[in-house]
Design a protein around this motif. Sequence first.
Motif, PDB file in Angstrom:
ATOM      1  N   UNK A   1       0.840  -1.202   0.000  1.00 31.13           N
ATOM      2  CA  UNK A   1       0.000   0.000   0.000  1.00 31.13           C
ATOM      3  C   UNK A   1       0.873   1.248   0.000  1.00 31.13           C
ATOM      4  N   UNK A   2       0.537   2.167  -0.928  1.00 31.42           N
ATOM      5  CA  UNK A   2       1.289   3.404  -1.003  1.00 31.42           C
ATOM      6  C   UNK A   2       2.514   3.308  -1.874  1.00 31.42           C
ATOM      7  N   UNK A   3       2.820   2.090  -2.335  1.00 31.37           N
ATOM      8  CA  UNK A   3       3.993   1.887  -3.191  1.00 31.37           C
ATOM      9  C   UNK A   3       3.549   1.276  -4.513  1.00 31.37           C
ATOM     10  N   UNK A   4       2.987   0.073  -4.432  1.00 30.54           N
ATOM     11  CA  UNK A   4       2.476  -0.582  -5.635  1.00 30.54           C
ATOM     12  C   UNK A   4       1.071  -0.094  -5.974  1.00 30.54           C
ATOM     13  N   UNK A   5       0.305   0.192  -4.926  1.00 30.65           N
ATOM     14  CA  UNK A   5      -1.079   0.634  -5.113  1.00 30.65           C
ATOM     15  C   UNK A   5      -1.363   1.767  -4.142  1.00 30.65           C
ATOM     16  N   UNK A   6      -2.367   2.586  -4.431  1.00 33.12           N
ATOM     17  CA  UNK A   6      -2.690   3.673  -3.513  1.00 33.12           C
ATOM     18  C   UNK A   6      -3.117   3.144  -2.145  1.00 33.12           C
ATOM     19  N   UNK A   7      -2.747   3.866  -1.105  1.00 36.26           N
ATOM     20  CA  UNK A   7      -3.187   3.521   0.251  1.00 36.26           C
ATOM     21  C   UNK A   7      -4.488   4.254   0.505  1.00 36.26           C
ATOM     22  N   UNK A   8      -5.593   3.547   0.355  1.00 29.67           N
ATOM     23  CA  UNK A   8      -6.889   4.185   0.563  1.00 29.67           C
ATOM     24  C   UNK A   8      -7.747   3.321   1.458  1.00 29.67           C
ATOM     25  N   UNK A   9      -8.910   3.810   1.771  1.00 32.55           N
ATOM     26  CA  UNK A   9      -9.825   3.052   2.616  1.00 32.55           C
ATOM     27  C   UNK A   9      -9.297   2.836   4.018  1.00 32.55           C
ATOM     28  N   UNK A  10      -8.453   3.750   4.481  1.00 33.76           N
ATOM     29  CA  UNK A  10      -7.932   3.635   5.839  1.00 33.76           C
ATOM     30  C   UNK A  10      -6.750   2.702   5.965  1.00 33.76           C
ATOM     31  N   UNK A  11      -6.248   2.153   4.856  1.00 37.45           N
ATOM     32  CA  UNK A  11      -5.096   1.250   4.910  1.00 37.45           C
ATOM     33  C   UNK A  11      -3.821   2.076   5.038  1.00 37.45           C
ATOM     34  N   UNK A  12      -2.995   1.742   6.013  1.00 37.30           N
ATOM     35  CA  UNK A  12      -1.762   2.492   6.228  1.00 37.30           C
ATOM     36  C   UNK A  12      -0.744   2.172   5.142  1.00 37.30           C
ATOM     37  N   UNK A  13      -0.010   3.195   4.682  1.00 39.61           N
ATOM     38  CA  UNK A  13       1.061   2.934   3.727  1.00 39.61           C
ATOM     39  C   UNK A  13       2.042   1.902   4.290  1.00 39.61           C
ATOM     40  N   UNK A  14       2.507   1.022   3.410  1.00 38.02           N
ATOM     41  CA  UNK A  14       3.425  -0.017   3.844  1.00 38.02           C
ATOM     42  C   UNK A  14       2.756  -1.329   4.178  1.00 38.02           C
ATOM     43  N   UNK A  15       1.423  -1.321   4.279  1.00 34.98           N
ATOM     44  CA  UNK A  15       0.691  -2.556   4.552  1.00 34.98           C
ATOM     45  C   UNK A  15       0.744  -3.480   3.334  1.00 34.98           C
ATOM     46  N   UNK A  16       0.942  -4.767   3.564  1.00 35.77           N
ATOM     47  CA  UNK A  16       0.888  -5.730   2.470  1.00 35.77           C
ATOM     48  C   UNK A  16      -0.566  -5.987   2.080  1.00 35.77           C
ATOM     49  N   UNK A  17      -0.808  -6.064   0.763  1.00 35.09           N
ATOM     50  CA  UNK A  17      -2.169  -6.231   0.244  1.00 35.09           C
ATOM     51  C   UNK A  17      -2.247  -7.440  -0.679  1.00 35.09           C
ATOM     52  N   UNK A  18      -3.359  -8.158  -0.568  1.00 36.55           N
ATOM     53  CA  UNK A  18      -3.697  -9.200  -1.541  1.00 36.55           C
ATOM     54  C   UNK A  18      -5.109  -8.933  -2.025  1.00 36.55           C
ATOM     55  N   UNK A  19      -5.249  -8.818  -3.349  1.00 34.63           N
ATOM     56  CA  UNK A  19      -6.562  -8.514  -3.938  1.00 34.63           C
ATOM     57  C   UNK A  19      -7.165  -7.257  -3.331  1.00 34.63           C
ATOM     58  N   UNK A  20      -6.305  -6.295  -3.049  1.00 33.93           N
ATOM     59  CA  UNK A  20      -6.756  -5.010  -2.541  1.00 33.93           C
ATOM     60  C   UNK A  20      -7.057  -4.981  -1.052  1.00 33.93           C
ATOM     61  N   UNK A  21      -6.980  -6.121  -0.389  1.00 36.21           N
ATOM     62  CA  UNK A  21      -7.254  -6.194   1.046  1.00 36.21           C
ATOM     63  C   UNK A  21      -5.965  -6.433   1.820  1.00 36.21           C
ATOM     64  N   UNK A  22      -5.875  -5.923   3.064  1.00 37.32           N
ATOM     65  CA  UNK A  22      -4.672  -6.161   3.859  1.00 37.32           C
ATOM     66  C   UNK A  22      -4.404  -7.655   4.035  1.00 37.32           C
ATOM     67  N   UNK A  23      -3.153  -8.028   3.826  1.00 36.75           N
ATOM     68  CA  UNK A  23      -2.743  -9.419   4.062  1.00 36.75           C
ATOM     69  C   UNK A  23      -2.433  -9.568   5.548  1.00 36.75           C
ATOM     70  N   UNK A  24      -3.187 -10.415   6.215  1.00 42.79           N
ATOM     71  CA  UNK A  24      -3.052 -10.572   7.662  1.00 42.79           C
ATOM     72  C   UNK A  24      -2.366 -11.896   8.017  1.00 42.79           C
TER      73      UNK A  24
END
Length: 395
Positions: A171-194
């Motif tokens: 988030x914030x690098x490969x894709x925009x950090x939106x929807x309250x997702x913090x930059x630097x969060x890992x994402x899969x299919x647009x959702x935070x990878x937990x």
Amino acid sequence: MNRTRLDDRLADIDADGYLLDASQEDANQLYLSGFTGHDPFLTLYADGEVHVLVSGLEYGRAKSEATADTVERHADYDYEYGSREEKNNMYAAFVRDKGVDAVSMPPRGPVGTADALRERGVEVTVDTDDRLQAVRAVKTDDEIDAIREAQRANEAAMGAAEALIAGADVAGEDVPANGGVEPGTLLRDGEPLTSERVTEEIEVTLLRHGCALDETIVAGGAQAADPHDRGSGPLRANEAVIVDIFPRSKATKYNADMTRTFCVGEPGEALREWYDLTERALDAALDAVEPGATGEEVHAAACEVYEEAGEPTFRTDPETETGFIHSTGHGIGLDVHESPRLANGGEELEPGHVITVEPGLYDPEVGGVRIEDLVVVTEDGYENLTDYPIRFAAE
């Protein structure tokens, strides 16, 4: 089961037999009886033979499954459902029926059973050395093959976890950090990878390979600084993610164990240095594994790598809360943690010991790094049962 080794280890007990009152969840019980009874049952080893006593409900399955010389049911002693006193009378009759007047029981054997037998004239002593666990520590070829098979399933699960992490956007690098997702969060299919999502992938993969586990570790960032933190919530780029998987085969009941540490992005200088140190500590510990070496010596080899680099260990500071804050490894088999220990006071290694080697460094300010392989001690060194690459950058 190695009956020769069992006879040797039990030869000096001051009793006619060795008695267990436990379910399959007790590894000693599963090892001695070979039976996956879900409720507690009795197993008696006497005069080189294994005798099992189960309820009528389990009798048919025990007859076909147990690796025992005799299998009996409660009804053979005119008991099925009754008072506790009647049940204890049955236990005493079962023991005496095998010509046994004195039994040894492991340290965690039920006090109630021991006292009831004593009240009925059967002498009971406590095996404070837990000799059966010492017997289990040295694996037969069949046991090693069972662990090896579980480890293959483990590697498939680790591969699934690594692929999920490696394929994440940032988030914030490969894709925009939106929807309250913090930059630097890992994402899969647009959702935070937990951690929970990675754990799910691990568990599903293990089930497909005939294994299961109650818990696993997928811990990132500061959570990775606690060696037993299971991990929760979103994972982040540029931080270490510890993945520790310890599955159990549903068929054989034997366990495997492996840890890898991954990073998506660019780890900081301290994390990179820690990873390199831990890889060196792993190599040093593995080089020390051979028959006749002690678990303490293997542990010392890992500690020396860290200590020479100025990192604290329990050897240099028993009260430290950062650095290398656990043992180097442990035995594995029907229990995920069993003898021998790779730690201060660890015993001598023997061919057939299957052990983990898992050095690591931890500090909430940096995170955590751990790398773990699973090896079997051989006549001239060791065989590494782990066939999975060691790499920090997830692929």
